[in-house]
Design an enzyme around this catalytic site. Structure first.
Site, PDB file in Angstrom:
ATOM      1  N   HIS A 269       0.854  -1.196   0.000  1.00 19.80           N
ATOM      2  CA  HIS A 269       0.000   0.000   0.000  1.00 19.80           C
ATOM      3  C   HIS A 269       0.883   1.235   0.000  1.00 19.80           C
ATOM      4  O   HIS A 269       1.961   1.220   0.590  1.00 19.80           O
ATOM      5  CB  HIS A 269      -0.908   0.014   1.241  1.00 19.80           C
ATOM      6  CG  HIS A 269      -2.039   0.983   1.127  1.00 19.80           C
ATOM      7  ND1 HIS A 269      -1.932   2.288   1.533  1.00 19.80           N
ATOM      8  CD2 HIS A 269      -3.298   0.832   0.630  1.00 19.80           C
ATOM      9  CE1 HIS A 269      -3.083   2.899   1.299  1.00 19.80           C
ATOM     10  NE2 HIS A 269      -3.929   2.046   0.756  1.00 19.80           N
ATOM     11  N   GLU A 324      -7.983  -4.891  -0.276  1.00 18.03           N
ATOM     12  CA  GLU A 324      -8.566  -5.580  -1.433  1.00 18.03           C
ATOM     13  C   GLU A 324      -8.632  -7.089  -1.245  1.00 18.03           C
ATOM     14  O   GLU A 324      -9.482  -7.758  -1.816  1.00 18.03           O
ATOM     15  CB  GLU A 324      -7.748  -5.293  -2.703  1.00 18.03           C
ATOM     16  CG  GLU A 324      -7.458  -3.847  -2.973  1.00 18.03           C
ATOM     17  CD  GLU A 324      -8.671  -3.078  -3.424  1.00 18.03           C
ATOM     18  OE1 GLU A 324      -9.781  -3.616  -3.326  1.00 18.03           O
ATOM     19  OE2 GLU A 324      -8.497  -1.937  -3.871  1.00 18.03           O
TER      20      GLU A 324
HETATM   21  N1  COA Z   1       3.857  -7.593  -4.697  1.00 18.81           N
HETATM   22  C1  COA Z   1       5.171  -7.696  -4.861  1.00 18.81           C
HETATM   23  N2  COA Z   1       6.035  -6.687  -4.705  1.00 18.81           N
HETATM   24  C2  COA Z   1       5.510  -5.502  -4.347  1.00 18.81           C
HETATM   25  C3  COA Z   1       4.139  -5.326  -4.134  1.00 18.81           C
HETATM   26  C4  COA Z   1       3.299  -6.430  -4.313  1.00 18.81           C
HETATM   27  N3  COA Z   1       1.982  -6.346  -4.127  1.00 18.81           N
HETATM   28  N4  COA Z   1       3.914  -4.047  -3.784  1.00 18.81           N
HETATM   29  C5  COA Z   1       5.102  -3.432  -3.794  1.00 18.81           C
HETATM   30  N5  COA Z   1       6.067  -4.310  -4.128  1.00 18.81           N
HETATM   31  C6  COA Z   1       7.484  -4.054  -4.221  1.00 18.81           C
HETATM   32  C7  COA Z   1       7.826  -3.315  -5.501  1.00 18.81           C
HETATM   33  O1  COA Z   1       8.091  -4.221  -6.557  1.00 18.81           O
HETATM   34  C8  COA Z   1       9.034  -2.522  -5.115  1.00 18.81           C
HETATM   35  O2  COA Z   1      10.153  -3.378  -5.139  1.00 18.81           O
HETATM   36  P1  COA Z   1      11.603  -2.833  -5.627  1.00 18.81           P
HETATM   37  O3  COA Z   1      11.939  -1.747  -4.645  1.00 18.81           O
HETATM   38  O4  COA Z   1      12.450  -4.043  -5.525  1.00 18.81           O
HETATM   39  O5  COA Z   1      11.378  -2.312  -7.011  1.00 18.81           O
HETATM   40  C9  COA Z   1       8.748  -2.162  -3.655  1.00 18.81           C
HETATM   41  O6  COA Z   1       7.833  -3.160  -3.170  1.00 18.81           O
HETATM   42  C10 COA Z   1       8.121  -0.787  -3.494  1.00 18.81           C
HETATM   43  O7  COA Z   1       7.055  -0.664  -4.421  1.00 18.81           O
HETATM   44  P2  COA Z   1       6.373   0.721  -4.820  1.00 18.81           P
HETATM   45  O8  COA Z   1       5.834   0.619  -6.208  1.00 18.81           O
HETATM   46  O9  COA Z   1       7.262   1.874  -4.520  1.00 18.81           O
HETATM   47  O10 COA Z   1       5.203   0.785  -3.819  1.00 18.81           O
HETATM   48  P3  COA Z   1       3.964   1.752  -3.939  1.00 18.81           P
HETATM   49  O11 COA Z   1       3.757   2.355  -2.612  1.00 18.81           O
HETATM   50  O12 COA Z   1       4.056   2.682  -5.066  1.00 18.81           O
HETATM   51  O13 COA Z   1       2.833   0.709  -4.311  1.00 18.81           O
HETATM   52  C11 COA Z   1       0.791  -0.391  -4.558  1.00 18.81           C
HETATM   53  C12 COA Z   1       1.620   0.604  -3.713  1.00 18.81           C
HETATM   54  C13 COA Z   1      -0.520  -0.623  -3.856  1.00 18.81           C
HETATM   55  C14 COA Z   1       0.529   0.205  -5.940  1.00 18.81           C
HETATM   56  C15 COA Z   1       1.590  -1.711  -4.672  1.00 18.81           C
HETATM   57  O14 COA Z   1       1.874  -2.221  -3.401  1.00 18.81           O
HETATM   58  C16 COA Z   1       0.879  -2.732  -5.530  1.00 18.81           C
HETATM   59  O15 COA Z   1       0.989  -2.691  -6.751  1.00 18.81           O
HETATM   60  N6  COA Z   1       0.120  -3.685  -4.910  1.00 18.81           N
HETATM   61  C17 COA Z   1      -0.600  -4.675  -5.660  1.00 18.81           C
HETATM   62  C18 COA Z   1      -1.918  -4.156  -6.160  1.00 18.81           C
HETATM   63  C19 COA Z   1      -2.927  -3.956  -5.049  1.00 18.81           C
HETATM   64  O16 COA Z   1      -3.127  -4.800  -4.174  1.00 18.81           O
HETATM   65  N7  COA Z   1      -3.593  -2.792  -5.112  1.00 18.81           N
HETATM   66  C20 COA Z   1      -4.591  -2.411  -4.153  1.00 18.81           C
HETATM   67  C21 COA Z   1      -4.072  -1.365  -3.206  1.00 18.81           C
HETATM   68  S1  COA Z   1      -5.255  -0.950  -1.950  1.00 18.81           S
END
Ligand code: COA
Length: 383
Positions: A269, A324
């Site tokens: 998140h 979710e």
């Molecule tokens: N599965 C695997 N790896 C994940 C992940 C997940 N669900 N969420 C984050 N990561 C990893 C990223 O690959 C990244 O790794 P790296 O540093 O080696 O590149 C690291 O964690 C940080 O990710 P980042 O994109 O900066 O996090 P964010 O804060 O922008 O992302 C979300 C937040 C929600 C977009 C992300 O966690 C995600 O895509 N989750 C899956 C989709 C989901 O469940 N969405 C509903 C949210 S309520």
């Protein structure tokens, strides 16, 4: 951000853009920028806490109803006896919904319905609790009407004795839901009601700041929520669990998916660095549901494995279960099809959007940030 290349080959070479004179910080996506004050919701990502007007989300789910929570957000008063029934759908909205192609996405249908509804109402400035109640009561009936129309079924009038969520399920199916099913969806509505200055809520506040009306703000918020970066991924959670197939494959599947660079749906998140408190609340709800999705046991196994493997891969970045993951189980458990998940989330968020609209209007200041100009400097048109 680099300047966009000039698309006009005949144009004279551009002088460099004027430098930013005042050294103001630029934050793409407004990340970290405080753009409003609110007394509605506190999202405490570091500690995994979510509160509406100071009340913990877990307590609200355990002891409240969506009607009471919406009333709390609108008025600041906790009244557990609050009642809100589904509203009537004006004939102009029904005509518009009948005219839509069957393939219309439910979010598009809902946005259209809200827009037409707004055209049938007198929504004077300032937006009020009366407007908030009316649109929050209207939208579930409109979505249910669209779902029936696309199945060649006639819409069902709301039953004023039923609360909003039971009324929505009744208008979808023609049957009164059993109390446990209605209670599970009501809990989902409570956890979806409010979540700080997220993109759709910000959109609603921007629209309100121009002194526009409640329906325009909610239509704009639905448009913002429709995007996949916001509207959530509960249907993708269901797909992912199906792809895992069986508990004994969970570990191998999770490791292979991460090795391919895929994201595990329902984990991570932008704000929460701890287990999402909404997921905790919904997990309790799911466990008490009379009809659980057949994949729930597998999902719980996948969650255990995913949390362990994500911690192993990202020891410095806590990646925990988000809302979710269990939202998918609730929504499917109450019989909604995955294509209705985003629009159902939008219905739940009506309470928060409309509360923010009222709050914005109460201390209004036109929201009008600046952009840093990075285009060509001053020049003459080509001869
Ligand atoms: N599965 C695997 N790896 C994940 C992940 C997940 N669900 N969420 C984050 N990561 C990893 C990223 O690959 C990244 O790794 P790296 O540093 O080696 O590149 C690291 O964690 C940080 O990710 P980042 O994109 O900066 O996090 P964010 O804060 O922008 O992302 C979300 C937040 C929600 C977009 C992300 O966690 C995600 O895509 N989750 C899956 C989709 C989901 O469940 N969405 C509903 C949210 S309520």
């Amino acid at each position: 951000m680099p300047a966009t290349p000039d698309p006009d080959p005949a144009a004279q070479p551009a002088a460099p853009a004027a430098p930013v004179a005042d050294g103001r910080p630029y934050s793409p996506g407004l990340e970290g920028v405080l753009a409003a004050e609110t007394s509605l919701g506190l999202v405490d990502g570091a500690n995994g806490r979510l509160m509406y007007r100071g009340y913990r989300i877990g307590d609200l789910v355990a002891n409240g109803t969506y009607a009471a929570v919406a009333n709390l957000l609108w008025t600041g008063t906790w009244d557990p006896r609050s009642h809100m029934a589904a509203g009537r759908v004006p004939s102009a909205v029904l005509s518009a919904l009948r005219a839509l192609p069957r393939t219309t996405k439910p979010m598009d249908a809902l946005r259209t319905a809200v827009s037409v509804w707004g055209a049938t109402q007198v929504l004077d400035w300032p937006p009020s609790e009366v407007h908030a109640r009316a649109i929050t009561a209207f939208s579930p009936s409109a979505l249910a009407a669209f779902v029936r129309l696309r199945q060649d079924l006639e819409p069902i009038d709301p039953d004023p004795r039923l609360d909003l969520v039971s009324g929505f399920l009744f208008q979808l199916t023609g049957e009164r839901p059993d109390p446990a099913t209605a209670r599970a969806l009501d809990a989902y509505f409570i956890v979806g009601a409010e979540h700080g200055l997220n993109a759709s809520t910000f959109a609603a506040r921007v629209i309100t700041s121009t002194r526009s009306d409640m329906a325009s703000a909610v239509a704009g918020a639905i448009g913002a929520m429709k995007g996949p970066l916001h509207g959530g991924a509960p249907s993708e959670v269901v797909e992912q669990i199906h792809r895992v197939g069986s508990p004994e494959h969970a570990e191998q599947w999770v490791r292979e998916a991460l090795a391919r660079g895929e994201r595990l749906m329902g984990f991570g998140h932008r704000v929460y660095r701890a287990y999402d408190p909404r997921a905790t609340a919904l997990r309790t709800v799911v466990e008490a549901m009379p009809t659980k999705p057949d994949w729930l046991e597998l999902a719980i196994k996948v969650e255990d494995v995913a949390l362990r493997v994500l911690e192993e891969k990202h020891p410095d970045r806590p990646l925990k279960t988000n809302v979710e993951f269990y939202a998918a189980a609730v929504l499917q458990g109450v019989g909604l099809t995955p294509d209705l998940f985003p629009a159902t989330f939008a219905l739940a968020r009506h309470a928060g959007w409309t509360a923010h609209v009222i709050e914005q209007a109460s201390a209004n200041r036109l929201i009008r940030p600046d952009a840093r100009y990075v285009g060509p400097g001053e020049r003459d048109l080509p001869a």
